[in-house]
Design an enzyme around this catalytic site. Structure first.
Site, short mmCIF file in Angstrom:
data_model
loop_
_atom_site.label_atom_id
_atom_site.label_comp_id
_atom_site.label_asym_id
_atom_site.label_seq_id
_atom_site.Cartn_x
_atom_site.Cartn_y
_atom_site.Cartn_z
N ASP A 29 0.69 -1.22 0.08
CA ASP A 29 -0.14 0.04 0.05
C ASP A 29 0.90 1.21 -0.02
OD1 ASP A 29 -1.69 2.35 0.56
OD2 ASP A 29 -2.64 1.33 2.42
N ASN A 52 4.76 3.94 -10.32
CA ASN A 52 3.86 3.94 -11.50
C ASN A 52 2.41 3.82 -10.56
OD1 ASN A 52 2.40 2.99 -14.12
ND2 ASN A 52 2.03 1.55 -12.61
N TYR A 84 -6.97 15.06 -8.98
CA TYR A 84 -5.80 14.60 -9.99
C TYR A 84 -4.92 15.46 -10.39
CZ TYR A 84 -3.92 11.27 -13.54
OH TYR A 84 -3.19 10.53 -14.31
#
Length: 259
Positions: free
Chosen positions: A61, A88, A152
């Site tokens: 995590d 990533n 985002y």
């Protein structure tokens, strides 16, 4: 002379999508790839091993600093070294400002920005002790332009700055930190967003989305010694969207009106 890659590289979010693509391709170069994810990366590891590569699966995590320390310790115990990192792992929520809940805001930043921060802290000393190596952070063109989703966009702008800060700090240890900024890529993150994709593609001069393998090729370049003098760089891989997307769309809509 062929390109040289680190002997052991950790890739997050590697159970599927772009992360799995990066892992498969890097393993083909002879690198032992450590696939880390909250999901089970074992199927991808088995695929890599069956193809003659070397890989291991790790539960991670990325929002948990202790989990990062555990995974890095696992790698050092089993392989004795760690020569590279690809941050990533990430999530995307296509929500406009007033539709973005506090929960989504915090979750997105914790995965997309806190995760790479914790990761770079966890690998910096082992990589320093190994003589340096490359770190590649997967950002986005949303970290270069004004994007409608505040969570985002903020996470990716933050990752762009974090990458540059780390690049300057780690350079003395031979550690290079660069960020990759994909545009639209054909992965599961775009599932159920057909109208969004159709409209976005109309603004891309290349006229299509990227295949994950096209992003992977850039990641591999940044992991190799061929990019040895690149540090703190932003590599945009978007089919021309950021540089020319606006007028590409305007000219298409205004066809026949120009003289």
């Amino acid at each position: 002379m062929s390109e040289q890659y680190p002997g052991v590289v950790l890739i997050t979010g590697a159970a599927a999508g772009m992360g799995a693509s990066h892992a498969r391709a890097l393993a083909e170069q002879g690198t032992h790839v450590c696939l880390a994810d909250v999901a089970d990366a074992t199927p991808v590891v088995e695929e890599i091993v069956a193809a003659g590569g070397s890989a291991s699966a790790h539960t991670l995590d990325v929002t948990d600093p202790a989990a990062w320390q555990r995974v890095v310790a696992e790698i050092l115990d089993s392989k004795g070294e760690l020569g590279g990192l690809v941050n990533n792992a990430g999530i995307s929520r296509r929500l406009e400002f007033l539709d973005t809940t506090d929960e989504i805001w915090e979750k997105t930043l914790r995965i997309n920005l806190f995760g790479p921060f914790y990761g770079m802290k966890a690998v910096a000393e082992p990589m320093r002790d190994a003589g340096g190596g490359p770190i590649v952070n997967i950002s986005s063109i949303s970290g270069q332009i004004g994007y409608f989703s505040p969570a985002y966009s903020s996470s990716k702008w933050g990752l762009t700055g974090l990458s540059k800060s780390a690049a300057g700090t780690f350079a003395k240890w031979g550690i290079r930190v660069n960020s990759v900024h994909p545009g639209l890529v054909g992965t599961a993150l775009l599932a159920g967003a057909d109208k969004f994709v159709e409209s976005a593609v109309a603004s891309i001069p290349a006229g299509r989305m990227a295949d994950p393998a096209e992003i992977t090729k850039v990641v591999l370049f940044l992991l190799s010694d061929s990019s040895g003098y690149m540090n703190g760089s932003e590599v945009t891989v978007d089919g021309g969207l950021v540089s020319n997307g606006l007028y590409h769309r305007i000219l298409a809509d205004a066809e026949g009106e120009l003289s």
